[in-house]
Every structure is written in C-alpha cells, then in structure tokens.
Design a protein around this motif. Structure first.
Motif, PDB file in Angstrom:
ATOM      1  N   TRP A 163      11.940  43.998   4.285  1.00 12.73           N
ATOM      2  CA  TRP A 163      11.136  44.906   5.107  1.00 12.73           C
ATOM      3  C   TRP A 163       9.984  45.494   4.283  1.00 12.73           C
ATOM      4  O   TRP A 163       8.846  45.538   4.750  1.00 12.73           O
ATOM      5  N   TYR A 164      10.252  45.930   3.067  1.00 13.67           N
ATOM      6  CA  TYR A 164       9.183  46.502   2.218  1.00 13.67           C
ATOM      7  C   TYR A 164       8.164  45.433   1.828  1.00 13.67           C
ATOM      8  O   TYR A 164       6.971  45.717   1.706  1.00 13.67           O
ATOM      9  N   ARG A 165       8.647  44.200   1.664  1.00 15.97           N
ATOM     10  CA  ARG A 165       7.731  43.088   1.366  1.00 15.97           C
ATOM     11  C   ARG A 165       6.757  42.876   2.530  1.00 15.97           C
ATOM     12  O   ARG A 165       5.588  42.608   2.328  1.00 15.97           O
ATOM     13  N   GLU A 166       7.288  43.034   3.758  1.00 19.32           N
ATOM     14  CA  GLU A 166       6.472  42.789   4.961  1.00 19.32           C
ATOM     15  C   GLU A 166       5.679  44.017   5.416  1.00 19.32           C
ATOM     16  O   GLU A 166       4.926  43.929   6.390  1.00 19.32           O
ATOM     17  N   HIS A 167       5.858  45.160   4.779  1.00 17.35           N
ATOM     18  CA  HIS A 167       5.175  46.388   5.229  1.00 17.35           C
ATOM     19  C   HIS A 167       4.365  47.035   4.105  1.00 17.35           C
ATOM     20  O   HIS A 167       4.340  48.260   3.977  1.00 17.35           O
ATOM     21  N   ARG A 168       3.705  46.195   3.327  1.00 20.87           N
ATOM     22  CA  ARG A 168       2.865  46.705   2.228  1.00 20.87           C
ATOM     23  C   ARG A 168       1.801  47.661   2.740  1.00 20.87           C
ATOM     24  O   ARG A 168       1.473  48.641   2.081  1.00 20.87           O
ATOM     25  N   ASP A 169       1.246  47.363   3.935  1.00 15.40           N
ATOM     26  CA  ASP A 169       0.181  48.216   4.497  1.00 15.40           C
ATOM     27  C   ASP A 169       0.653  49.650   4.675  1.00 15.40           C
ATOM     28  O   ASP A 169      -0.137  50.582   4.636  1.00 15.40           O
ATOM     29  N   TRP A 170       1.939  49.786   4.943  1.00 18.49           N
ATOM     30  CA  TRP A 170       2.495  51.122   5.186  1.00 18.49           C
ATOM     31  C   TRP A 170       2.681  51.891   3.872  1.00 18.49           C
ATOM     32  O   TRP A 170       2.323  53.061   3.794  1.00 18.49           O
ATOM     33  N   TRP A 171       3.234  51.237   2.838  1.00 18.87           N
ATOM     34  CA  TRP A 171       3.561  52.008   1.629  1.00 18.87           C
ATOM     35  C   TRP A 171       2.507  51.976   0.540  1.00 18.87           C
ATOM     36  O   TRP A 171       2.432  52.904  -0.270  1.00 18.87           O
ATOM     37  N   GLU A 172       1.670  50.947   0.525  1.00 17.95           N
ATOM     38  CA  GLU A 172       0.737  50.799  -0.598  1.00 17.95           C
ATOM     39  C   GLU A 172      -0.236  51.983  -0.757  1.00 17.95           C
ATOM     40  O   GLU A 172      -0.464  52.426  -1.884  1.00 17.95           O
TER      41      GLU A 172
END
Ligand code: NAD
Ligand code: TDX
Length: 336
Positions: free
Chosen positions: A312-321
């Motif tokens: 999930w974190y791999r696919e949601h870089r836009d959210w956490w970066e």
C-alpha cells in the motif's frame, strides 16, 4: 436510519472505521474532525454522498459539538470518539495540544452526550496501563491498574477516567475500549511501521530507538474497526473492553521483517537515541471481548498483513512523499 457521529474520522483509524461502518451497516455517518496535520482527506474519498458528511471543527469547541450531538435523535444513534493527538514523541516535545484535545475535548463531548442523552463509545489505548516486563506472563486486562508513562498516555488515561465518572455520576450511556498498536494503510509516517517502510522506499535506513527490544502487540486497523463496531452494537453500557490480536513482536523483529519483505539485508538499519520514558512492553488479553461479544480478529497473519501494508505504501507515494522530508527533519533534530 441510524446516524453515527465519528470524531477524528479523518485520521488513520477513524477513517478506516467510517469505511467499515458504511460497508457493514446502512448507517449515516457524520465526521467531526479538526483536520490537523494527522488528518487525511484522501482517506475519506469515495464515500456515498447521501450517507456521509464531513464537518471541520474542534471536538473541544462546545459550540460546534453541541448542535451536532443534538442531531442524534434516533434510538440507535451514537457518537464514536476517536479524535485525539496520538503520537507519543510529539507529546514529549509539546504536551499542550494533548491536554486540550484528549482531555478537554473528551470533557466537552461528554457534556454534549449528557445533555442530549446520546450513546457514546470512547476509543482509548492500552498505554494507559503503563508497561510490562519482557518476561511477565501476565498481559493487560480490564482490571489492570492505570499507570501511564507519557504525556500522551496520561492524557488518554485522564479522558478514560472522565468517561467512567460521567457513566457513574450522570448515567451517560458509554462504553470504552483500549486497543493495542495498530498498523495498516493511511497511518501517518511519523509512526514506527510506516516510518520504517517509507525510509526504505525513500532510500534511507530504518531507525530503531535504543536496542529495539521493546515489544508492541500489533493489530490490523480493520480488526480494531470491527471490534469497535461489535462493542457499539452489543457492548454493555459502562463496560470497558480490551482489543488485541495476540500480535506481540519486538521492534527489532519488525524492522528486520520490513527489510526482508522489501528485499534488503535485515541488518541494514541504524540504532538511534531512545525515547524518553520508553515503555518496554504492551500485551493485551482480549478474552472478555471474544467471550462476551463473540469478536475475533480476521488478520491473524502479521507477516501477510505487513506485506500488504508495504504494498500500500509503495502504491501511495503521492500521499506520503510530500510530508516525508519535514517528518525526518524533526526526528533528525532530536538524534532520532
Ligand atoms: P491519528 O492521529 O491518525 O488521527 C487523529 C484524528 O483526530 C486526525 O484526523 C485529527 O485531525 C483529528 N483531531 C485531532 N485533534 C482534534 C480536535 N481537537 N478536534 C477534532 N478532531 C481532531 O490517530 P489514530 O492513530 O487514528 O488514533 C485514533 C484514536 O485511536 C485515538 O484516540 C488514539 O488514542 C486511539 N488509539 C490509537 C492506536 C494506534 O495504534 N494508532 C492504538 C490504540 C488507540
Ligand atoms: O522511528 C521510530 N523508531 C522506533 O524504534 C519510531 C517512530 C518508533 N520506534 C519505537 C517506539 C515504540 O516502541 O517503535 C514502537 C512503536 O512506536 P509508535 O509507532 O510511536 O507507537 P507507540 O508509542 O507504541 O504508540 C502507538 O500505539 C498506541 C500509537 O502511536 C498510539 O496512538 C497508541 O495509543
């Protein structure tokens, strides 16, 4: 139609609970959230407009809370109270928002549910019980004495005491739950598991406080949500339920597992300055919830749950970066 007011419903666990409730029932949900740094508007996308409403406001503001609670006039309407400042390390730097939101906010909410006679479920943490020795055969139960260590856990303990007092003195219809450490999608990258996953994904090394022998009892956030719904539907008024999924792991084990799952050398991490007052071990005995209300966790394979969370974190870089640099600068300033 049942209406549920969810405070802190834009946070990690609150947003999961909102999706859970919308999927599992026909309830209408109102979220009250101050939208602090910890809130994720994206986590609330895709909810049906006729069953979901977001109110941006402070749970410690009686002028906001009173009218919202007054809307809850149906026999099964309820408030589920997640809103809190939730990160121990932040509470060591500046305790004041913890006192304001966690204690004063809970007080304001209690006065509103008292005035309008509305059912409340209060969400708390196992940290109110302090910590256990590594080799202690006992785990926390509903009768373990309160012994909080940090400003965060002391503020949650204070809130729990207020809820119990309002039940006993004013007949407020409330239940409480104390849950162990959650993991899963949408958890803020200041917290242990997402911090280490995103460190590896960002090309830096995981950071382990002290020796990493501290033990946490991990539960998937979906299981926390199903437990809270179970208590909301079948819990006994005035009762406390401990929520846990038998997921004890030392921090060093978790860091090694994250590195392994990401295809890296399991020793590719750094030991950094320990947390002040760092609780050694949390462990939950959730027998009451299982025996009396028939709840059980669905995510019993921690490694599989962690692997899915990493994806999930791999696919949601836009959210956490966008938040990563500032979060890491804050930790670096404290040698962590
Ligand atoms: P979080 O920090 O991810 O989310 C908290 C939410 O509350 C955010 O959306 C924030 O904007 C909102 N909020 C903060 N102050 C507010 C205020 N004054 N008024 C209205 N909204 C406000 O936290 P989380 O990890 O989702 O935790 C939710 C609850 O569960 C907390 O009560 C926490 O103590 C409890 N809990 C968390 C864990 C865990 O492992 N994360 C374990 C057990 C219990
Ligand atoms: O970078 C880190 N390195 C590290 O070793 C961080 C951020 C943490 N840690 C350690 C400290 C703890 O032993 O990992 C463990 C977990 O740390 P956190 O994610 O900060 O959680 P914890 O302090 O255990 O509290 C959590 O569980 C109970 C939630 O943040 C609380 O809201 C909840 O009440």
């Amino acid at each position: 139609m049942q209406q549920v007011l969810v405070t802190g419903g834009a946070g990690f666990i609150g947003s999961n609970f909102v999706h859970h409730l919308i999927a599992a029932t026909d309830a209408r949900v109102i979220v009250l959230d101050k939208m602090t740094y910890a809130a994720s508007p994206a986590a609330l996308e895709g909810l049906p407009a006729d069953r979901f409403r977001l109110v941006v406001g402070d749970v410690a503001d009686a002028g906001t809370v009173g009218p919202l609670v007054a809307e809850l006039t149906g026999p099964d309407d309820a408030v589920v109270h997640f809103a809190a400042e939730s990160h121990n390390d932040n509470s060591l730097r500046d305790p004041s928002p913890f006192i304001q939101t966690n204690i004063v906010g809970t007080f304001v909410l209690l006065e509103a549910v008292r005035a309008h006679d509305v059912r409340l479920h209060h969400v708390s943490t196992d940290e109110v019980y302090g910590d256990l020795e590594l080799d202690d055969p006992a785990r926390f139960t509903e009768t373990t004495p309160y012994q909080p260590s940090s400003p965060y856990s002391a503020s949650k303990a204070g809130a729990d005491h207020l809820v119990r007092a309002w039940v006993r003195s004013f007949g407020v219809r409330a239940t409480l739950s104390n849950c162990s450490n959650n993991y899963g999608p949408w958890q803020h990258i200041e917290k242990f598991i997402p911090r280490q996953i995103t460190n590896v994904l960002a090309g830096t090394r995981p950071r382990l406080y002290g020796a990493g022998a501290n033990v946490r009892d991990w539960i998937h956030t979906e299981d926390h949500s199903s437990a809270v719904r179970t208590i909301l539907e079948r819990g006994q008024i005035g009762q406390t339920y401990l929520i846990g999924a038998d997921g004890e792991r030392s921090n060093i084990e978790v860091v090694r597992l994250i590195l392994q799952l990401l295809g890296r050398d399991p020793d590719d991490f750094d030991h950094v300055t320990d947390r002040a007052g760092h609780d050694l071990r949390y462990a939950i005995d959730s027998s009451r919830l299982r025996a009396e209300l028939g709840w059980s966790p669905a995510y019993t394979d921690f490694e599989a749950g962690l692997a899915a969370t990493i994806d999930w974190y791999r696919e949601h870089r836009d959210w956490w970066e966008p938040a990563k640099e500032a979060v890491e600068a804050g930790y670096a300033a404290r040698g962590q």
